[in-house]
Design an enzyme around this catalytic site. Structure first.
Site, PDB file in Angstrom:
ATOM      1  N   GLN A 147      31.336  21.886  67.612  1.00 17.17           N
ATOM      2  CA  GLN A 147      31.532  23.098  68.830  1.00 17.17           C
ATOM      3  C   GLN A 147      30.142  22.280  69.418  1.00 17.17           C
ATOM      4  OE1 GLN A 147      33.893  23.355  71.487  1.00 17.17           O
ATOM      5  NE2 GLN A 147      32.591  23.026  72.220  1.00 17.17           N
ATOM      6  N   CYS A 180      32.799  27.198  75.576  1.00 13.57           N
ATOM      7  CA  CYS A 180      33.890  25.865  74.456  1.00 13.57           C
ATOM      8  C   CYS A 180      35.319  25.547  75.375  1.00 13.57           C
ATOM      9  CB  CYS A 180      33.712  26.120  73.044  1.00 13.57           C
ATOM     10  SG  CYS A 180      34.910  27.949  72.922  1.00 13.57           S
ATOM     11  N   ARG A 215      32.819  16.884  73.486  1.00 11.01           N
ATOM     12  CA  ARG A 215      32.847  17.169  71.627  1.00 11.01           C
ATOM     13  C   ARG A 215      33.633  15.492  70.919  1.00 11.01           C
ATOM     14  NH1 ARG A 215      35.138  21.324  70.099  1.00 11.01           N
ATOM     15  NH2 ARG A 215      35.636  20.355  68.452  1.00 11.01           N
ATOM     16  N   ASP A 221      32.055  33.177  75.321  1.00  9.24           N
ATOM     17  CA  ASP A 221      33.106  32.437  75.327  1.00  9.24           C
ATOM     18  C   ASP A 221      34.356  33.909  75.281  1.00  9.24           C
ATOM     19  OD1 ASP A 221      35.324  31.272  73.444  1.00  9.24           O
ATOM     20  OD2 ASP A 221      34.633  31.783  71.390  1.00  9.24           O
ATOM     21  N   ARG A 252      41.146  23.368  60.379  1.00 10.50           N
ATOM     22  CA  ARG A 252      41.046  24.832  61.366  1.00 10.50           C
ATOM     23  C   ARG A 252      41.849  25.760  60.485  1.00 10.50           C
ATOM     24  NH1 ARG A 252      41.165  25.283  67.584  1.00 10.50           N
ATOM     25  NH2 ARG A 252      39.735  24.406  67.247  1.00 10.50           N
ATOM     26  N   HIS A 269      31.724  27.578  63.609  1.00 13.27           N
ATOM     27  CA  HIS A 269      32.762  26.500  65.396  1.00 13.27           C
ATOM     28  C   HIS A 269      31.817  24.771  65.184  1.00 13.27           C
ATOM     29  CE1 HIS A 269      35.301  24.295  67.202  1.00 13.27           C
ATOM     30  NE2 HIS A 269      35.816  24.851  67.832  1.00 13.27           N
TER      31      HIS A 269
HETATM   32  N1  NVA Z   1      36.181  31.734  69.561  1.00 14.50           N
HETATM   33  C1  NVA Z   1      37.020  30.972  70.362  1.00 14.50           C
HETATM   34  C2  NVA Z   1      36.744  30.091  69.893  1.00 14.50           C
HETATM   35  C3  NVA Z   1      37.869  28.657  70.603  1.00 14.50           C
HETATM   36  C4  NVA Z   1      37.427  27.427  70.095  1.00 14.50           C
HETATM   37  C5  NVA Z   1      38.390  31.417  68.663  1.00 14.50           C
HETATM   38  O1  NVA Z   1      38.575  31.032  67.621  1.00 14.50           O
HETATM   39  O2  NVA Z   1      39.989  31.802  69.049  1.00 14.50           O
HETATM   40  N1   CP Z   2      36.348  24.498  71.995  1.00 10.10           N
HETATM   41  C1   CP Z   2      37.494  24.129  70.908  1.00 10.10           C
HETATM   42  O1   CP Z   2      37.096  23.807  69.927  1.00 10.10           O
HETATM   43  O2   CP Z   2      38.878  24.102  71.378  1.00 10.10           O
HETATM   44  P1   CP Z   2      40.395  24.015  71.074  1.00 10.10           P
HETATM   45  O3   CP Z   2      40.191  24.833  70.142  1.00 10.10           O
HETATM   46  O4   CP Z   2      41.381  23.650  72.179  1.00 10.10           O
HETATM   47  O5   CP Z   2      39.969  23.225  70.039  1.00 10.10           O
END
Ligand code: NVA
Ligand code: CP
Length: 327
Positions: free
Chosen positions: A147, A279, A307, A240, A117, A144
């Protein structure tokens, strides 16, 4: 099958099975991964249950916060018989200048797979280019995809095949929206996106989708600025956070996004049996009202649970070797 898929050079049989984006896959393999996830869904309580990843270790390299991705990959590996090492880049030599390429080469000697990540998609691609083990995208600022495996699984568990259905995205055209666009093309559904004009998905992903559609892909992408138009009759409404981890937290995006909040009035314009998906983490009262996320439409906790199951399917393929029986 679209021309873009047909023309892609064949991947060497012994190449690591990276999972970087949905666009890299033909629909059949994505379907097979989801099917494997469905089969692996029952939690193996019996000590004699098959443990397909016994003896294998997955690294979780998290440069950004995570609850669902981190825990679901960890538990997925355990349920499949494998182990997990959580790596914080802050504590690694990467933070003191060791190159990504050398890090990839070294970790490939210890591990059997690696989830990253990070903000920077180029870092993910560089890691994959130098790793001898599968690298999985655990979220970048651009996409992502893990997801979306859970999201497709969740929609289909509740409402049957997603192909040909209409899904509405309301809010920021962010990384999750980009993966929904790739999913629409690969799984053959219509995605209506309502975003403020300056927060639309990137030209790169929209141009990719347009090329795929021109090449014969079944999905459709419609961009609108009015959320009421996007959700009209939709089978599912998705949103989101308005401020993603890669966004500048001091920039005020809220005023631009107020009109895109998913509330009861908006959900009532969707199909009578419409689902609401997110998500998570959610910012209640911002992109979604309490009445929607806690209401009859919401499947957000099934989505979060999936997930785990979708990623069991993914790990069984990525780390499963040439004898993977997923299809
Ligand atoms: N769009 C959000 C998704 C988190 C799972 C982010 O990137 O922070
Ligand atoms: N939806 C998702 O990826 O959640 P986290 O940021 O908690 O991993």
């Amino acid at each position: 099958m679209s021309a873009a898929i047909r023309d892609r050079p064949a991947v060497a049989a012994n190449a690591p099975r990276h999972f970087l984006d949905l666009r890299d896959f033909e629909p059949g393999l994505l379907r097979a991964i989801l099917e494997a996830g469905r089969r692996l869904k029952p939690v193996p309580r019996d000590a004699r249950a098959p443990r397909p990843l016994a003896g294998l270790t997955l690294g979780l390299m998290m440069e950004k916060p995570s609850t669902r991705t981190r825990v679901s990959f960890d538990v997925a590996m355990r349920q499949l018989g494998g182990e997990v090492v959580v790596l914080s880049p802050r504590d690694m030599q990467l933070g003191r200048g060791e190159t990504i390429a050398d890090t990839a080469r070294v970790l490939s000697r210890f591990l059997d797979g690696l989830v990253l990540r990070t903000d920077d998609p180029a870092k993910l691609h560089e890691l994959a280019a130098h790793a001898g083990i599968p690298v999985i995208n655990g979220l970048t600022a651009r996409s992502h995809p893990v997801q979306l495996l859970a999201d497709i699984m969740t929609f289909e568990e509740h409402r049957g095949p997603i192909a040909g259905r209409t899904i509405a995205w309301c809010g920021d055209g962010n990384n999750v929206a980009a993966s929904w666009i790739e999913a629409a093309i690969r799984f053959g559904f219509t995605l209506n996106l309502a975003t403020p004009p300056d927060l639309m998905p990137s030209d790169a992903v929209l141009d990719w989708a347009a090329r795929e559609i021109a090449g014969g892909a079944a999905g459709r992408i419609a961009l609108v600025s009015d959320p009421n138009e996007a959700v009209a009759g939709a089978a599912c409404v998705v949103t989101d956070t308005w401020v993603s981890m890669s966004d500048d937290p001091t920039e005020n995006r809220h005023t631009r996004l107020e009109a895109y909040r998913v509330d009861t009035a908006l959900m009532e314009r969707a199909a009578p049996d419409a689902l609401f998906m997110h998500c998570l983490p959610a910012h209640r009262g911002e992109e979604v009202s309490d009445a929607v996320i806690d209401g009859r439409w919401s499947v957000v906790f099934d989505e979060a649970e999936n997930r785990l199951h979708a990623q069991k399917g993914l790990l069984s393929w990525a780390l499963g070797g040439p004898d993977w029986e997923g299809r």
